[in-house]
Enzyme design. Structure first.
Site, PDB file in Angstrom:
ATOM      1  N   CYS A 102      -0.856   7.952   7.559  1.00  0.00           N
ATOM      2  CA  CYS A 102      -2.221   7.778   7.073  1.00  0.00           C
ATOM      3  C   CYS A 102      -3.153   7.443   8.232  1.00  0.00           C
ATOM      4  O   CYS A 102      -2.753   6.809   9.218  1.00  0.00           O
ATOM      5  CB  CYS A 102      -2.263   6.661   6.026  1.00  0.00           C
ATOM      6  SG  CYS A 102      -1.425   7.081   4.486  1.00  0.00           S
ATOM      7  N   CYS A 116      -3.445   3.866   9.640  1.00  0.00           N
ATOM      8  CA  CYS A 116      -2.188   3.274  10.086  1.00  0.00           C
ATOM      9  C   CYS A 116      -1.532   4.052  11.222  1.00  0.00           C
ATOM     10  O   CYS A 116      -0.379   3.802  11.556  1.00  0.00           O
ATOM     11  CB  CYS A 116      -1.214   3.178   8.916  1.00  0.00           C
ATOM     12  SG  CYS A 116      -1.846   2.235   7.511  1.00  0.00           S
ATOM     13  N   CYS A 176       8.209   3.185   5.730  1.00  0.00           N
ATOM     14  CA  CYS A 176       7.251   2.944   4.653  1.00  0.00           C
ATOM     15  C   CYS A 176       7.925   2.810   3.300  1.00  0.00           C
ATOM     16  O   CYS A 176       7.271   2.525   2.305  1.00  0.00           O
ATOM     17  CB  CYS A 176       6.220   4.071   4.589  1.00  0.00           C
ATOM     18  SG  CYS A 176       6.952   5.703   4.326  1.00  0.00           S
ATOM     19  N   CYS A 236       0.833  -1.196   0.000  1.00  0.00           N
ATOM     20  CA  CYS A 236       0.000   0.000   0.000  1.00  0.00           C
ATOM     21  C   CYS A 236       0.874   1.257   0.000  1.00  0.00           C
ATOM     22  O   CYS A 236       0.646   2.193  -0.778  1.00  0.00           O
ATOM     23  CB  CYS A 236      -0.926  -0.009   1.211  1.00  0.00           C
ATOM     24  SG  CYS A 236      -2.148   1.327   1.223  1.00  0.00           S
ATOM     25  N   CYS A 237       1.895   1.293   0.858  1.00  0.00           N
ATOM     26  CA  CYS A 237       2.791   2.442   0.904  1.00  0.00           C
ATOM     27  C   CYS A 237       3.557   2.589  -0.406  1.00  0.00           C
ATOM     28  O   CYS A 237       3.857   3.712  -0.836  1.00  0.00           O
ATOM     29  CB  CYS A 237       3.777   2.297   2.060  1.00  0.00           C
ATOM     30  SG  CYS A 237       3.077   2.611   3.701  1.00  0.00           S
TER      31      CYS A 237
END
Length: 253
Positions: A205, A208, A233, A116-117
């Site tokens: 985010c 997170c 990340c 995702c990162c």
């Protein structure tokens, strides 16, 4: 122009203040590009605008699409406070759609945050850094002892640069602590994210990030469901500086 030597820069400037480190970096490159997201980065914006003309200070930020509303308001507050342009970068919509279609919105809770990162942060960053010679960051050694304990004030970034197009990372706050950062913010009335008043010490985010408890390290609020060892990340991969260039750690002057 003589190629920039991060080893020499460390030896010459490691014991200097962040402001003087930025001044030396500006003298070497003729411009400064700063990534902006948190408290440290606004301190650097404040310092950079004190030592370089506004048109030589380039500022960018990554909007992942999952930021807290307070963070978005904070970004606008900083833009207005300093009367600056902020180049906001966004993830590729097709890559995001493919990820969500395959794994849903919260797959990182199951298989880690790296994919995702990679889409929301690393890919837009790579695009923004393409062709740059210098990138100024707000990293500190004490932010993440597991991954940043050997951080230097100047490094060659091998993750986003190349032998043909070297990218050098300048980290003026390397030797500062969180207390140093907040002392500067209070002294010079620098804007900060209101989430800090709600117990958030390191802000990423929304899904997170959570507030930390008293006594917890600031990075423990990030990706808390994962192992505590490497809270990164992918934006700050290990860079390179020669061991012989690493002086004894300086104080926070």
């Amino acid at each position: 122009m003589t190629p920039f030597d991060p080893n020499h820069f460390v030896l010459e400037n490691d014991r200097h203040s962040p402001k003087d480190i930025l001044r030396a970096a500006y003298a070497a490159f003729g411009e400064l590009t700063l990534s902006f997201s948190g408290a440290e980065d606004v301190v650097l914006i404040d310092l950079a605008l004190k030592i370089a003309p506004k048109n030589a200070v380039k500022i960018f930020s990554l909007d992942t699409g999952r930021l807290h509303p307070e963070t978005l308001v904070f970004l606008e507050t900083v833009r207005e406070h300093y009367a600056i342009e902020i180049d906001v970068r966004y993830p590729d919509s097709n890559a995001l759609q493919a990820l969500v279609r395959e794994k849903g919105l919260f797959s990182f809770y199951r298989d880690g945050h790296q994919q995702c990162c990679g889409i929301r942060k690393v890919a837009p960053l790579r695009q923004r850094l393409e062709g740059l010679s210098v990138w100024v960051t707000g990293q500190r050694r004490d932010q993440s002892p597991g991954t940043r304990s050997s951080l230097q004030i100047a490094e060659r970034d091998n993750a986003f640069g190349s032998p043909e197009q070297p990218l050098h990372k300048i980290n003026p706050l390397t030797h500062w602590t969180s207390a140093d950062v907040w002392s500067y913010i209070q002294m010079f009335e620098v804007p900060y994210n209101p989430l800090h008043q709600q117990g958030y010490t390191s802000i990423g985010c929304q899904p997170c990030t959570r507030p930390t408890l008293p006594g917890q390290h600031e990075r423990e609020g990030r990706w808390w469901w994962e192992e505590q060892g490497g809270k990164e990340c992918g934006l700050h991969a290990v860079s390179q500086v020669s061991p012989q260039a690493i002086p004894i750690a300086a104080g926070t002057s």
